[in-house]
Structures are given as C-alpha cells and as structure tokens.
Motif scaffolding. Sequence first.
Motif, short mmCIF file in Angstrom:
data_model
loop_
_atom_site.label_atom_id
_atom_site.label_comp_id
_atom_site.label_asym_id
_atom_site.label_seq_id
_atom_site.Cartn_x
_atom_site.Cartn_y
_atom_site.Cartn_z
N ILE A 1 3.98 -4.52 126.76
CA ILE A 1 3.71 -3.49 125.49
C ILE A 1 3.03 -4.38 124.38
N PHE A 2 3.55 -5.42 123.98
CA PHE A 2 3.00 -5.98 122.72
C PHE A 2 1.64 -6.96 123.20
N ILE A 3 1.44 -7.14 124.50
CA ILE A 3 0.24 -7.67 124.97
C ILE A 3 -0.79 -6.50 124.62
N ILE A 4 -0.50 -5.38 125.16
CA ILE A 4 -1.30 -4.44 125.00
C ILE A 4 -1.75 -3.90 123.87
N TRP B 1 -3.95 -6.79 122.35
CA TRP B 1 -5.15 -6.83 122.90
C TRP B 1 -6.17 -5.19 122.20
N ARG B 2 -5.35 -4.17 122.03
CA ARG B 2 -6.16 -2.98 121.44
C ARG B 2 -6.49 -3.37 119.77
N VAL B 3 -5.68 -4.28 119.28
CA VAL B 3 -6.05 -4.56 117.76
C VAL B 3 -7.40 -5.46 117.75
N LEU B 4 -7.16 -6.71 118.41
CA LEU B 4 -8.33 -7.53 118.70
C LEU B 4 -9.71 -6.96 119.19
N GLN B 5 -9.67 -6.01 120.06
CA GLN B 5 -10.77 -5.20 120.21
C GLN B 5 -11.42 -4.32 119.26
N LEU C 1 -11.89 -16.52 124.53
CA LEU C 1 -10.95 -16.75 123.45
C LEU C 1 -10.10 -15.31 123.02
N ILE C 2 -10.86 -14.20 123.05
CA ILE C 2 -9.94 -13.17 122.89
C ILE C 2 -8.68 -12.97 123.72
N ILE C 3 -8.82 -13.31 124.85
CA ILE C 3 -7.75 -13.26 125.95
C ILE C 3 -6.85 -14.11 125.46
#
Length: 52
Positions: free
Chosen positions: A18-21, A24-28, A47-49
Amino acid sequence: MDQYFAEEAILSMTSHIIFIIITWRVLQSVNFDAFFRKQRVFEARVLIIFIT
C-alpha cells in the motif's frame, strides 16, 4: 504460534504494498523533466522506481 507469524507477515506485506503504491502515485505527479535530458527517459524511470 505459527498463525500469529503468518498474520503478521501478511499484514506487513500488505502495508508495504500500500505504501509503495502511494509513493509511486505521488512521484508520478512530480515533474522530473527539469532534472533530466530528453534522451534520458529510461534513466529517469529507473530513478523513480528506486526512489519508490
């Protein structure tokens, strides 16, 4: 006793996913175009990954 460890492991894995998702959404939503050259799309994605 084993059931307690299994429940704890499932809860831990679920919370990590959940926290990875969420991360990921915030970094997008962040615009990283200013930090990378046009030809470096692959490196920017890696880098984003790694940040996630």
